[in-house]
Motif scaffolding. Structure first.
Motif, PDB file in Angstrom:
ATOM      1  N   UNK A  72       0.688  -1.413   0.031  1.00 56.79           N
ATOM      2  CA  UNK A  72      -0.251  -0.117  -0.139  1.00 56.79           C
ATOM      3  C   UNK A  72       1.033   1.324   0.014  1.00 56.79           C
ATOM      4  N   UNK A  73       1.920   1.252   0.839  1.00 57.46           N
ATOM      5  CA  UNK A  73       2.595   2.455   0.910  1.00 57.46           C
ATOM      6  C   UNK A  73       3.814   2.521  -0.313  1.00 57.46           C
ATOM      7  N   UNK A  74       3.783   1.665  -1.280  1.00 59.07           N
ATOM      8  CA  UNK A  74       4.961   1.567  -2.319  1.00 59.07           C
ATOM      9  C   UNK A  74       4.354   2.572  -3.291  1.00 59.07           C
ATOM     10  N   UNK A  75       5.458   2.856  -4.197  1.00 61.57           N
ATOM     11  CA  UNK A  75       5.185   3.733  -5.328  1.00 61.57           C
ATOM     12  C   UNK A  75       5.480   3.560  -7.048  1.00 61.57           C
ATOM     13  N   UNK A  89      10.264   1.689  -5.133  1.00 63.00           N
ATOM     14  CA  UNK A  89      11.064   2.021  -6.377  1.00 63.00           C
ATOM     15  C   UNK A  89      12.724   1.940  -5.790  1.00 63.00           C
ATOM     16  N   UNK A  90      13.036   2.676  -4.855  1.00 63.52           N
ATOM     17  CA  UNK A  90      14.311   2.700  -4.227  1.00 63.52           C
ATOM     18  C   UNK A  90      15.079   1.366  -3.987  1.00 63.52           C
ATOM     19  N   UNK A  92      13.918  -1.320  -5.546  1.00 64.91           N
ATOM     20  CA  UNK A  92      14.136  -2.111  -6.631  1.00 64.91           C
ATOM     21  C   UNK A  92      15.377  -1.513  -7.404  1.00 64.91           C
ATOM     22  N   UNK A  93      15.464  -0.226  -7.590  1.00 65.04           N
ATOM     23  CA  UNK A  93      16.558   0.511  -8.309  1.00 65.04           C
ATOM     24  C   UNK A  93      18.205  -0.170  -7.545  1.00 65.04           C
ATOM     25  N   UNK A  94      18.129  -0.486  -6.374  1.00 66.86           N
ATOM     26  CA  UNK A  94      19.168  -0.502  -5.563  1.00 66.86           C
ATOM     27  C   UNK A  94      19.645  -1.998  -5.864  1.00 66.86           C
ATOM     28  N   UNK A  95      18.359  -2.905  -6.231  1.00 63.99           N
ATOM     29  CA  UNK A  95      18.847  -4.208  -5.969  1.00 63.99           C
ATOM     30  C   UNK A  95      19.015  -4.907  -7.515  1.00 63.99           C
ATOM     31  N   UNK A  96      18.365  -4.052  -8.329  1.00 61.56           N
ATOM     32  CA  UNK A  96      18.301  -4.714  -9.971  1.00 61.56           C
ATOM     33  C   UNK A  96      18.890  -3.668 -10.614  1.00 61.56           C
ATOM     34  N   UNK A 101      17.817   0.498 -14.813  1.00 59.99           N
ATOM     35  CA  UNK A 101      17.651   1.252 -16.132  1.00 59.99           C
ATOM     36  C   UNK A 101      16.386   1.459 -16.527  1.00 59.99           C
ATOM     37  N   UNK A 102      15.436   0.671 -16.102  1.00 58.16           N
ATOM     38  CA  UNK A 102      14.002   1.008 -16.409  1.00 58.16           C
ATOM     39  C   UNK A 102      13.271   2.218 -15.777  1.00 58.16           C
ATOM     40  N   UNK A 103      13.702   2.356 -14.463  1.00 54.37           N
ATOM     41  CA  UNK A 103      12.935   3.306 -13.638  1.00 54.37           C
ATOM     42  C   UNK A 103      13.757   4.558 -13.772  1.00 54.37           C
ATOM     43  N   UNK A 104      15.326   4.476 -13.922  1.00 55.63           N
ATOM     44  CA  UNK A 104      15.816   5.773 -14.039  1.00 55.63           C
ATOM     45  C   UNK A 104      15.736   6.271 -15.300  1.00 55.63           C
TER      46      UNK A 104
END
Length: 347
Positions: A72-75, A89-90, A92-96, A101-104
């Motif tokens: 619920x509190x994710x973005x 998001x943070x 996902x970006x840190x781990x993958x 590449x997709x989100x940034x």
């Protein structure tokens, strides 16, 4: 367990007859499977289309929220197989590297692959991963991400490990992939010293997984496990408790047949030597004991059985025992090395 079984079924084919997969089938687990057409209101990585119509009315497909990973509190909302995941998001970006590449960088038309599309409308943004991975595999990976230490003391089963490897490979969770690959390699070691007489399950599934995810170091042991079974054909039912085997590539299937021929021939030569003055003892220890039959398709472990026999108790001299055991160890090493020449390079 139901979730893991579903994931394994996606590694294999749903048919009841495990006919070998073609080259395209072998790529369907950890690589993209095809392209889906982008709908109106999406940002699509297609030549000449750019990023127009970002706010146009979209035709969202029917979806459902994942019961555990629609936070619920994710973005960040991600869609796979009609299942919506809402994640942070943070993290996902840190781990993958895939999500980094997709989100940034998606506004720069730099998608991780051609299967990805981004849909934006008044309800928000949805990242559609297409056939990059499956919902079950992604859920397995996210479950592991929730508690990475769960398997610290007890390695997971293959059914648990397989979807984690597939998703971690496809989505480039490099740290998790490295860990999972190490666990698989330890379980399916190609070292002769790690070979035991006890058969291992899931050999065909391991081969399919390894070929599609670039983990070929485990293929040798898995091929040997298939070759040393009493199953005459990979299309027969019930070997190692598996009524239906996952599809393996035709080249690997041929390899299993060649390995089986090598193993049977080698063991026949070792266990049926020319007549000697010790023939009675040999027959009792090797044939009448059942050792010959037990290891008919497994000369490596069969030879180890010969080495372990207390031949001195049977009246053999020390020099004879030492000489025979040295020769048997050379046979083990020769067979294990010869198999390398039979394994196809599918890279």
């Amino acid at each position: 367990m139901e979730q893991n079984l579903t994931a394994l079924q996606k590694v294999s084919d749903d048919s009841t007859t495990p006919v070998c997969a073609n080259k395209d089938d072998a790529k369907t687990r950890c690589k993209t499977k095809g392209k889906r057409k982008a709908t109106d209101g999406t940002i699509s990585k297609e030549p000449g289309k750019g990023h127009s119509h970002k706010r146009a009315k979209s035709n969202r497909v029917a979806t459902r929220k994942h019961e555990d990973f629609y936070i619920s509190d994710a973005n960040t909302v991600i869609e796979v197989d009609g299942v919506l995941f809402k994640l942070h998001r943070s993290r996902l970006v840190a781990k993958s590297l895939f999500f980094a590449q997709l989100l940034e960088n998606y506004d720069k038309d730099n998608f991780p692959n051609d299967d990805v599309r981004v849909e934006i409308d008044d309800k928000g943004t949805v990242y559609h991963l297409g056939n990059t991975t499956t919902a079950d595999d992604l859920a397995a990976l996210l479950k592991f991400d929730d508690n990475p230490t769960e398997y610290y003391f007890q390695p997971p089963s293959f059914l648990t490990l397989a979807p984690i490897i597939c998703a971690a490979t496809a989505l480039r969770f490099e740290t998790y992939r490295t860990w999972a690959a190490r666990v698989l390699e330890q379980t399916w070691s190609s070292s002769l010293e790690d070979l035991t007489p006890e058969p291992k399950e899931d050999a065909a599934g391991v081969i399919v997984l390894a070929r599609s995810c670039g983990l070929n170091s485990v293929v040798k042991r898995a091929l040997y496990e298939l070759a040393r079974t009493r199953r005459i054909s990979l299309h027969d039912d019930d070997v190692l408790g598996q009524s239906v085997l996952p599809q393996i590539d035709r080249a690997d299937e041929r390899c299993v047949g060649l390995m089986k021929e090598l193993l049977v021939t080698t063991w026949s030569e070792v266990a049926c030597p020319p007549q000697t003055t010790q023939q009675v003892t040999w027959n009792e220890r090797v044939h009448e004991s059942g050792l010959y039959t037990k290891f008919l398709f497994d000369p490596v472990c069969g030879v180890q059985g010969l080495i372990n026999i207390p031949w001195k108790e049977e009246g053999w001299c020390t020099d004879c025992i030492r000489s025979r055991r040295a020769a048997w160890r050379k046979i083990q090493q020769k067979v294990w090395t010869e198999m390398d020449k039979l394994i196809p390079d599918t890279e």
